[in-house]
Design a protein around this motif. Sequence first.
Motif, short mmCIF file in Angstrom:
data_model
loop_
_atom_site.label_atom_id
_atom_site.label_comp_id
_atom_site.label_asym_id
_atom_site.label_seq_id
_atom_site.Cartn_x
_atom_site.Cartn_y
_atom_site.Cartn_z
N ILE A 92 7.81 -10.63 15.95
CA ILE A 92 7.82 -11.70 14.93
C ILE A 92 8.71 -11.33 13.76
N ILE A 93 8.57 -10.12 13.24
CA ILE A 93 9.34 -9.74 12.06
C ILE A 93 10.83 -9.61 12.38
N ARG A 94 11.15 -9.26 13.63
CA ARG A 94 12.57 -9.21 14.04
C ARG A 94 13.23 -10.58 13.93
N LYS A 95 12.44 -11.63 14.09
CA LYS A 95 12.95 -12.99 13.96
C LYS A 95 13.12 -13.39 12.50
N GLY A 96 12.75 -12.48 11.58
CA GLY A 96 12.86 -12.79 10.16
C GLY A 96 11.68 -13.53 9.61
N ARG A 97 10.57 -13.56 10.36
CA ARG A 97 9.37 -14.27 9.91
C ARG A 97 8.36 -13.31 9.31
N ASP A 98 7.62 -13.81 8.35
CA ASP A 98 6.50 -13.04 7.79
C ASP A 98 5.36 -13.02 8.80
N VAL A 99 4.63 -11.91 8.81
CA VAL A 99 3.49 -11.79 9.72
C VAL A 99 2.32 -11.15 8.98
N ILE A 100 1.15 -11.70 9.21
CA ILE A 100 -0.09 -11.18 8.62
C ILE A 100 -0.93 -10.60 9.75
N ILE A 101 -1.36 -9.36 9.57
CA ILE A 101 -2.22 -8.69 10.54
C ILE A 101 -3.65 -8.79 10.04
N ASP A 102 -4.49 -9.46 10.80
CA ASP A 102 -5.89 -9.66 10.42
C ASP A 102 -6.76 -8.85 11.38
N ALA A 103 -7.18 -7.68 10.94
CA ALA A 103 -7.98 -6.79 11.78
C ALA A 103 -8.88 -5.95 10.88
N THR A 104 -9.97 -5.49 11.43
CA THR A 104 -10.94 -4.71 10.67
C THR A 104 -10.58 -3.23 10.67
N ASN A 105 -10.62 -2.63 9.49
CA ASN A 105 -10.54 -1.17 9.37
C ASN A 105 -9.42 -0.51 10.16
N ILE A 106 -8.21 -0.88 9.91
CA ILE A 106 -7.08 -0.23 10.56
C ILE A 106 -6.85 1.11 9.88
N GLU A 107 -6.92 2.17 10.66
CA GLU A 107 -6.76 3.51 10.13
C GLU A 107 -5.34 3.74 9.64
N HIS A 108 -5.18 4.77 8.79
CA HIS A 108 -3.86 5.13 8.30
C HIS A 108 -2.95 5.46 9.47
N ARG A 109 -3.36 6.41 10.28
CA ARG A 109 -2.62 6.78 11.48
C ARG A 109 -3.65 7.24 12.50
N ALA A 110 -3.59 6.68 13.67
CA ALA A 110 -4.53 7.06 14.71
C ALA A 110 -3.76 7.30 15.99
N THR A 111 -4.29 8.15 16.81
CA THR A 111 -3.67 8.44 18.10
C THR A 111 -4.60 7.94 19.20
N ALA A 112 -4.05 7.12 20.07
CA ALA A 112 -4.83 6.58 21.18
C ALA A 112 -5.13 7.68 22.19
N THR A 113 -6.09 7.42 23.05
CA THR A 113 -6.49 8.42 24.04
C THR A 113 -5.34 8.80 24.96
N ASP A 114 -4.35 7.92 25.11
CA ASP A 114 -3.20 8.25 25.97
C ASP A 114 -2.01 8.76 25.16
N GLY A 115 -2.22 9.06 23.88
CA GLY A 115 -1.16 9.63 23.05
C GLY A 115 -0.37 8.64 22.23
N ARG A 116 -0.54 7.33 22.48
CA ARG A 116 0.19 6.34 21.68
C ARG A 116 -0.34 6.36 20.25
N VAL A 117 0.54 6.10 19.31
CA VAL A 117 0.15 6.09 17.90
C VAL A 117 0.01 4.65 17.44
N TYR A 118 -1.02 4.40 16.66
CA TYR A 118 -1.21 3.06 16.10
C TYR A 118 -1.79 3.22 14.70
N GLY A 119 -1.85 2.13 13.97
CA GLY A 119 -2.44 2.15 12.64
C GLY A 119 -1.47 1.71 11.56
N ARG A 120 -1.88 1.87 10.32
CA ARG A 120 -1.08 1.42 9.18
C ARG A 120 0.30 2.05 9.14
#
Length: 166
Positions: free
Chosen positions: A114-142
């Motif tokens: 979405i942001i690559r298209k130049g559009r604003d995007v709002i992420i609506d989710a509960t308690n997104i950690e600063h940085r988290a590592t998924a069980t398979d090693g992928r990184v997600y979070g703020r």
Amino acid sequence: MPALILMHGLPATGKSVLAAELAQRINADILSSDKVRPLVFPETLNLPPDAKGETILTTLRHYRADHPQARLNLQHILRPLREAGYPIPDDLNKEGYRQREDVQILMQTEAERIIRKGRDVIIDATNIEHRATATDGRVYGRTVYHKIARHNKGDFYILSLNTFAN
């Protein structure tokens, strides 16, 4: 310049209400974990409204044994148990967190699209950690959302709600 806005906070603090209002005002797209989760895990377990603790877990285990390939949405099953203080078995807890990881990583991919298209995007989710590592090693979070915004020359904001909406 596009913006990536991250709504952060406990359940029932008004994140979705504020996200909808803000999206309308700035013409932004909303990515909601509550709406993405059923797309990733479309199957639900229909429980009697009066089902409690052990009955829910027993029904869940039977369903999973009978439908091993099911993409069962655990969030709507486990959340009420957690809120009631019922102990969640480790295997279900871990699977619930893996589902959360999958939803967050899909939302990150979609936010970047979405942001690559130049559009604003709002992420609506509960308690997104600063940085988290998924069980398979992928990184997600703020941290990842911040990188997405920066990489696409966008602004990054975190709106943290910490009081309950009336």
